[in-house]
Design a protein around this motif. Structure first.
Motif, PDB file in Angstrom:
ATOM      1  N   LYS A  98      -8.450   2.052   3.080  1.00 43.29           N
ATOM      2  CA  LYS A  98      -7.131   1.826   3.659  1.00 43.29           C
ATOM      3  C   LYS A  98      -6.970   0.384   4.128  1.00 43.29           C
ATOM      4  O   LYS A  98      -7.843  -0.179   4.782  1.00 43.29           O
ATOM      5  CB  LYS A  98      -6.885   2.787   4.822  1.00 43.29           C
ATOM      6  N   TRP A 101     -10.449   5.092  -1.667  1.00 36.26           N
ATOM      7  CA  TRP A 101      -9.315   4.413  -1.048  1.00 36.26           C
ATOM      8  C   TRP A 101      -9.792   3.787   0.252  1.00 36.26           C
ATOM      9  O   TRP A 101     -10.063   4.482   1.217  1.00 36.26           O
ATOM     10  CB  TRP A 101      -8.195   5.412  -0.794  1.00 36.26           C
ATOM     11  N   PHE A 126      -4.453  -4.551  -2.238  1.00 38.92           N
ATOM     12  CA  PHE A 126      -3.196  -4.626  -1.506  1.00 38.92           C
ATOM     13  C   PHE A 126      -3.007  -6.031  -0.934  1.00 38.92           C
ATOM     14  O   PHE A 126      -3.717  -6.457  -0.012  1.00 38.92           O
ATOM     15  CB  PHE A 126      -3.169  -3.583  -0.392  1.00 38.92           C
ATOM     16  N   GLU A 143       0.860  -1.186   0.000  1.00 37.68           N
ATOM     17  CA  GLU A 143       0.000   0.000   0.000  1.00 37.68           C
ATOM     18  C   GLU A 143       0.894   1.232   0.000  1.00 37.68           C
ATOM     19  O   GLU A 143       2.079   1.177   0.346  1.00 37.68           O
ATOM     20  CB  GLU A 143      -0.910  -0.006   1.222  1.00 37.68           C
TER      21      GLU A 143
END
Length: 528
Positions: free
Chosen positions: A202, A200, A228, A48
């Motif tokens: 996370k 996004w 990711f 990431e």
């Protein structure tokens, strides 16, 4: 009875429905994505990003979100992109730049020379700590002629400037009233590329969507999702299952995935090398004989065959894949006798425990490698065992990136390389002014060699190609005689990609397979 019969019938239908939906036949159920055949591309990302500002860190998103005045083509040659024309004066000191009128940022604002000047000034501003600063250090001034025309004045000729003008252009208006390092832009960027930021999540994924007003080739694939997945084995499994559409493979995964029917594999040459960085802050590396001995004690052929499974070549120079390569420098072929001889001459005495000592100091160090990069960890373990043959006690610390500060390690498994101008990933790695302790450069090992500094400076300001080749040939010679790294191998990039995707154009790639997605706006699904 009628009500009871109806109830029984409903119960039977419910059981049949549940039986069908539970897939008793054992076949994989189609996901919402596969059944709907969504026009999207899911990319398995190794890591990431901390942020998405291309002036502050390198990511593999630049080709999606941003555009520069110039752009690298399939031969890694810079060609006009936002720039309509660039005229260079006879003395190579003045660049007159005209840009296209139909370029807009993702928020609809037109891109003008104000944004270009803002971008370059932001790079040069020490407050921003841009790792690109040395790329524009020869810019003496800039002048706006009108919204579509500007000039750049240099303090002396700077040959790599067209390469450097591939830098993404940022919108000046997006940073009004904000500091660049803390701007909201860094998490929600606005560019002028074929894709725009959407979301996004996370720790999970980043989603981009096609920008309908892009000035160049409009993207065919509507969405690109960066998923990711730090574990390379998980990336391979999800590529095989179809949960992701494209992934960079480890060499030991290639054979199995080459048999998967829905995948096509691309083996692409790269300028991406691996090796051990010597941190010159530690006294052990002040002795050049030790650095040379480590280089001679490295079994590169074993690395290429056993760890890379043949997907690579032995390395001896940072410019080995460049037109300026100097093939006549010391290659440090595997030679234990030579390594031991150097250590003997330098006063490192072999003791009864099998290790060498000098003035009560043991020849010992630790190689740090990112634990999620199995290739680098395997290389580190392999050479650590091999270095016992020359009396070196070497340990390996395989750590999460969050626990690694490269400039504090004794030795680090590096991954570097560039297919672009010879200045790229040489100046920022080996010039003393690029030490990460004093700048935002990549000289993590605090390498300091006045001869190298002078050659790097001469190389970027020399215009004649033949003269430049001589300068970079001399640079490689000096780096071989006073090595900052022990070079191991150049690693070919092997990508697995859904065979229904077309439009991929191969070119020599950069470090970690960077550049494979360079023309993603031209990619298409056959079946969607």
């Amino acid at each position: 009875m009628k009500k009871f019969s109806v109830l029984i019938l409903l119960m039977v239908l419910a059981v049949v429905f549940v039986g069908c939906s539970s897939n008793q036949g054992g076949e994989k159920q189609p996901t919402a994505t596969s059944s709907a055949q969504a026009n999207e591309l899911v990319f398995a990302s190794e890591s990431e990003f901390a942020g998405l500002n291309p002036l502050l860190e390198e990511t593999n998103l630049d080709a999606f979100l941003f555009r520069g005045l110039m752009r690298f083509d399939e031969h890694n040659v810079p060609i006009n992109d936002i720039a309509q024309s660039i005229k260079i004066s006879d003395d190579q000191m003045t660049y007159t730049i005209s840009i296209h009128r139909d370029v807009t940022f993702h928020d609809g604002h037109p891109l003008t020379v104000d944004d270009i000047m803002f971008t370059i000034n932001s790079i040069l501003d020490d407050a921003n700590g841009s790792y690109l600063k040395s790329d524009f250090s020869h810019v003496a001034s800039m002048e706006k002629v009108n919204d579509m025309t500007m000039t750049i004045q240099l303090d002396e000729p700077f040959t790599p400037l067209l390469d450097k003008l591939t830098v993404p252009i940022l919108p000046k208006h997006a940073f009004e009233g904000q500091e660049m390092r803390t701007a909201t832009f860094n998490q929600q960027p606005i560019g002028a590329g074929p894709y725009m930021f959407e979301q996004w999540d996370k720790g999970t994924s980043l989603t981009l969507k096609a920008y309908p007003s892009f000035f160049g080739t409009k993207a065919s694939i509507e969405k690109v999702i960066f998923k990711f997945i730090p574990d390379s084995n998980v990336r391979a499994l999800q590529l095989k299952s179809g949960e992701v559409d494209i992934a960079l493979l480890d060499p030991n995964q290639v054979e199995e995935l080459s048999k998967v029917e829905h995948l096509k594999l691309y083996e692409v040459e790269s300028a991406d090398y691996r090796g051990v960085l010597f941190n010159m802050k530690y006294p052990i590396w002040q002795d050049v004989a030790v650095r040379k001995a480590i280089s001679y004690g490295t079994d590169r052929a074993g690395i290429v065959k056993g760890i890379l499974h043949g997907y690579g070549t032995e390395a001896y120079s940072p410019l080995q894949k460049h037109a300026f390569v100097n093939a006549n420098i010391e290659h440090y072929k595997y030679d234990l006798d030579k390594a031991n001889e150097l250590l003997d001459q330098a006063g490192w005495q072999l003791a009864e425990d099998g290790f060498r000592y000098k003035n009560d100091q043991k020849l010992a160090f630790t190689i740090t490698a990112p634990i999620t990069d199995t290739v680098r960890v395997n290389m580190a373990n392999y050479v650590a065992e091999g270095y016992k043959e020359i009396g070196a006690d070497v340990q390996v610390a395989a750590l999460d990136w969050s626990n690694i500060v490269i400039e504090e390690t004794e030795a680090f498994m590096v991954g570097w390389g560039s297919p672009y101008d010879a200045d790229h990933h040489t100046y920022s790695l080996f010039h003393s002014g690029e030490s990460s302790l004093t700048s935002a450069g990549y000289n993590y090992g605090s390498y300091n060699n006045p001869k190298v500094d002078a050659l790097l400076e001469e190389g970027r300001t020399t215009v004649d190609p033949e003269k430049r080749k001589e300068v970079y040939g001399a640079l490689q010679e000096e780096l071989a005689q006073n090595p900052p790294f022990a070079y191991f191998a150049y690693v070919d990039a092997v990508y697995g990609i859904n065979q229904q995707i077309s439009g991929v154009k191969e070119r020599i790639l950069g470090h970690h397979g960077a550049g494979f997605l360079w023309n993603v706006e031209e990619w298409k699904w056959h079946d969607r």
